[in-house]
Scaffold this motif. Structure first.
Motif, mmCIF file in Angstrom:
data_model
loop_
_atom_site.group_PDB
_atom_site.id
_atom_site.type_symbol
_atom_site.label_atom_id
_atom_site.label_comp_id
_atom_site.label_asym_id
_atom_site.label_seq_id
_atom_site.Cartn_x
_atom_site.Cartn_y
_atom_site.Cartn_z
ATOM 1 N N VAL A 6 0.891 -1.212 -0.245
ATOM 2 C CA VAL A 6 -0.025 -0.009 0.039
ATOM 3 C C VAL A 6 0.796 1.421 0.209
ATOM 4 C CG1 VAL A 6 -1.793 1.180 1.134
ATOM 5 C CG2 VAL A 6 -1.868 -1.285 1.290
ATOM 6 N N TRP A 7 0.620 2.208 -0.821
ATOM 7 C CA TRP A 7 1.363 3.399 -0.960
ATOM 8 C C TRP A 7 0.710 4.303 0.082
ATOM 9 C CZ3 TRP A 7 5.784 4.106 -3.291
ATOM 10 C CH2 TRP A 7 6.269 3.077 -4.157
ATOM 11 N N ALA A 8 1.664 5.123 0.927
ATOM 12 C CA ALA A 8 0.979 6.084 1.818
ATOM 13 C C ALA A 8 2.027 7.272 1.715
ATOM 14 C CB ALA A 8 1.270 5.453 3.350
ATOM 15 N N ASN A 9 1.367 8.383 1.644
ATOM 16 C CA ASN A 9 2.012 9.519 1.519
ATOM 17 C C ASN A 9 2.236 10.284 3.065
ATOM 18 O OD1 ASN A 9 2.874 12.310 1.146
ATOM 19 N ND2 ASN A 9 1.016 12.927 0.108
ATOM 20 N N PRO A 10 3.522 10.335 3.545
ATOM 21 C CA PRO A 10 3.935 10.529 4.974
ATOM 22 C C PRO A 10 3.073 12.179 5.242
ATOM 23 C CG PRO A 10 5.695 10.615 3.553
ATOM 24 C CD PRO A 10 4.604 10.176 2.575
ATOM 25 N N GLU A 11 2.807 12.845 4.292
ATOM 26 C CA GLU A 11 2.242 14.126 4.520
ATOM 27 C C GLU A 11 0.936 14.045 5.091
ATOM 28 O OE1 GLU A 11 3.645 17.414 4.355
ATOM 29 O OE2 GLU A 11 5.656 16.446 4.016
ATOM 30 N N THR A 12 0.034 13.355 4.402
ATOM 31 C CA THR A 12 -1.289 13.125 4.766
ATOM 32 C C THR A 12 -1.901 11.983 5.569
ATOM 33 O OG1 THR A 12 -1.666 12.327 2.629
ATOM 34 C CG2 THR A 12 -1.949 14.827 2.885
ATOM 35 N N ALA A 13 -0.744 10.960 5.299
ATOM 36 C CA ALA A 13 -1.437 9.481 5.901
ATOM 37 C C ALA A 13 -1.057 9.349 7.566
ATOM 38 C CB ALA A 13 -0.338 8.427 5.526
ATOM 39 N N GLY A 14 -2.103 9.152 7.975
ATOM 40 C CA GLY A 14 -1.801 8.875 9.642
ATOM 41 C C GLY A 14 -2.399 10.158 10.676
ATOM 42 N N LEU A 15 -3.269 11.030 10.092
ATOM 43 C CA LEU A 15 -3.429 12.187 10.787
ATOM 44 C C LEU A 15 -3.861 11.665 12.108
ATOM 45 C CD1 LEU A 15 -3.758 15.271 10.663
ATOM 46 C CD2 LEU A 15 -5.905 15.005 9.970
ATOM 47 N N LEU A 16 -5.035 10.671 12.001
ATOM 48 C CA LEU A 16 -5.612 10.179 13.495
ATOM 49 C C LEU A 16 -4.525 9.588 14.301
ATOM 50 C CD1 LEU A 16 -7.920 9.827 15.361
ATOM 51 C CD2 LEU A 16 -8.366 7.501 13.958
ATOM 52 N N ILE A 56 -2.586 20.627 10.875
ATOM 53 C CA ILE A 56 -3.505 21.470 9.859
ATOM 54 C C ILE A 56 -3.177 22.610 9.570
ATOM 55 C CG2 ILE A 56 -5.863 22.650 10.121
ATOM 56 C CD1 ILE A 56 -6.965 20.406 11.885
ATOM 57 N N LEU A 57 -2.360 23.579 10.268
ATOM 58 C CA LEU A 57 -2.015 24.726 9.816
ATOM 59 C C LEU A 57 -0.796 24.641 9.170
ATOM 60 C CD1 LEU A 57 -2.197 26.926 13.144
ATOM 61 C CD2 LEU A 57 -3.929 26.864 11.197
ATOM 62 N N PHE A 58 0.171 23.779 9.470
ATOM 63 C CA PHE A 58 1.397 23.802 8.695
ATOM 64 C C PHE A 58 1.454 23.012 7.517
ATOM 65 C CE2 PHE A 58 2.579 25.585 12.838
ATOM 66 C CZ PHE A 58 3.586 26.476 12.303
ATOM 67 N N ARG A 59 0.860 21.793 7.457
ATOM 68 C CA ARG A 59 0.756 20.915 6.583
ATOM 69 C C ARG A 59 -0.467 21.071 5.451
ATOM 70 N NH1 ARG A 59 3.141 15.170 8.803
ATOM 71 N NH2 ARG A 59 5.018 16.011 9.424
ATOM 72 N N LYS A 60 -1.603 21.502 5.943
ATOM 73 C CA LYS A 60 -2.660 21.399 4.976
ATOM 74 C C LYS A 60 -2.992 22.917 4.678
ATOM 75 C CE LYS A 60 -4.061 17.296 6.237
ATOM 76 N NZ LYS A 60 -3.735 16.115 5.155
ATOM 77 N N ALA A 61 -2.826 24.008 5.466
ATOM 78 C CA ALA A 61 -3.057 25.112 5.023
ATOM 79 C C ALA A 61 -2.010 26.053 4.781
ATOM 80 C CB ALA A 61 -3.596 26.065 6.563
ATOM 81 N N GLY A 62 -0.791 25.438 4.781
ATOM 82 C CA GLY A 62 0.580 26.074 4.450
ATOM 83 C C GLY A 62 1.035 27.065 5.170
ATOM 84 N N MET A 63 0.655 27.315 6.301
ATOM 85 C CA MET A 63 1.137 28.507 7.137
ATOM 86 C C MET A 63 2.693 28.432 7.514
ATOM 87 S SD MET A 63 -1.579 29.281 9.904
ATOM 88 C CE MET A 63 -0.582 31.013 10.642
ATOM 89 N N SER A 64 3.321 29.451 7.578
ATOM 90 C CA SER A 64 4.565 29.661 8.020
ATOM 91 C C SER A 64 4.912 29.309 9.425
ATOM 92 C CB SER A 64 5.538 30.804 7.393
ATOM 93 O OG SER A 64 4.853 31.970 8.108
ATOM 94 N N SER A 65 6.243 29.362 9.620
ATOM 95 C CA SER A 65 6.235 29.384 11.282
ATOM 96 C C SER A 65 5.969 30.704 12.032
ATOM 97 C CB SER A 65 7.926 28.994 11.268
ATOM 98 O OG SER A 65 8.882 30.272 10.908
ATOM 99 N N LYS A 66 5.597 31.531 11.168
ATOM 100 C CA LYS A 66 4.860 32.768 11.915
ATOM 101 C C LYS A 66 3.870 32.485 12.937
ATOM 102 C CE LYS A 66 7.021 35.804 8.834
ATOM 103 N NZ LYS A 66 6.971 37.109 7.783
ATOM 104 N N GLY A 67 3.123 31.338 12.313
ATOM 105 C CA GLY A 67 1.761 31.005 12.980
ATOM 106 C C GLY A 67 2.059 30.340 14.703
ATOM 107 N N THR A 68 3.314 29.850 14.753
ATOM 108 C CA THR A 68 3.669 29.386 15.930
ATOM 109 C C THR A 68 3.205 29.988 17.538
ATOM 110 O OG1 THR A 68 5.616 28.235 14.912
ATOM 111 C CG2 THR A 68 5.571 28.333 17.417
ATOM 112 N N PRO A 69 3.449 31.425 17.340
ATOM 113 C CA PRO A 69 2.802 32.129 18.798
ATOM 114 C C PRO A 69 1.283 31.944 18.815
ATOM 115 C CG PRO A 69 4.471 33.449 17.578
ATOM 116 C CD PRO A 69 4.219 32.321 16.742
ATOM 117 N N SER A 70 0.653 31.886 17.895
ATOM 118 C CA SER A 70 -0.952 31.805 17.699
ATOM 119 C C SER A 70 -1.315 30.250 18.210
ATOM 120 C CB SER A 70 -1.564 31.873 16.338
ATOM 121 O OG SER A 70 -1.065 31.309 15.605
ATOM 122 N N MET A 71 -0.243 29.490 17.716
ATOM 123 C CA MET A 71 -0.638 27.971 18.258
ATOM 124 C C MET A 71 -0.209 27.828 19.717
ATOM 125 S SD MET A 71 0.682 24.433 16.684
ATOM 126 C CE MET A 71 2.285 24.822 16.593
#
Length: 87
Positions: A6-16, A56-71
């Motif tokens: 089975v092919w798995a994409n490490p970026e999206t596979a296994g969110l749960l 969700i923010l970094f991998r799916k929405a493509g936010m940069s590291s500037k979102g770290t303080p909000s997280m």
């Protein structure tokens, strides 16, 4: 990555799976640092939600590291809410 045919994409596979691993890891650190037992579940929830937000923010929405303080603000708010609920 190919796992048993089975092919798995490490970026999206296994969110749960990653969220559950964050829960277990955070709870393990709570045990390691001597946190009271009744706080294991709330600390695991905060760790899992923080990691899920990161994914969700970094991998799916493509936010940069500037979102770290909000997280971090989000994790602090969730920590406070779990403290109110479990105490």
């Amino acid at each position: 990555i190919q796992l048993n045919g089975v092919w798995a994409n490490p970026e999206t596979a296994g969110l749960l799976v990653q969220t559950l691993a964050a829960f277990v890891g955070t709870t393990a650190f709570a045990v390691l640092f001597g946190v009271p037992r009744k706080q294991y579940v709330p600390s695991g929830i905060v760790g899992a939600l923080g990691w899920l937000l990161y994914l969700i923010l970094f991998r799916k929405a493509g936010m940069s590291s500037k979102g770290t303080p909000s997280m971090q603000w989000f994790k602090a708010a969730v920590s406070k809410m779990t403290c109110w609920c479990w105490l």
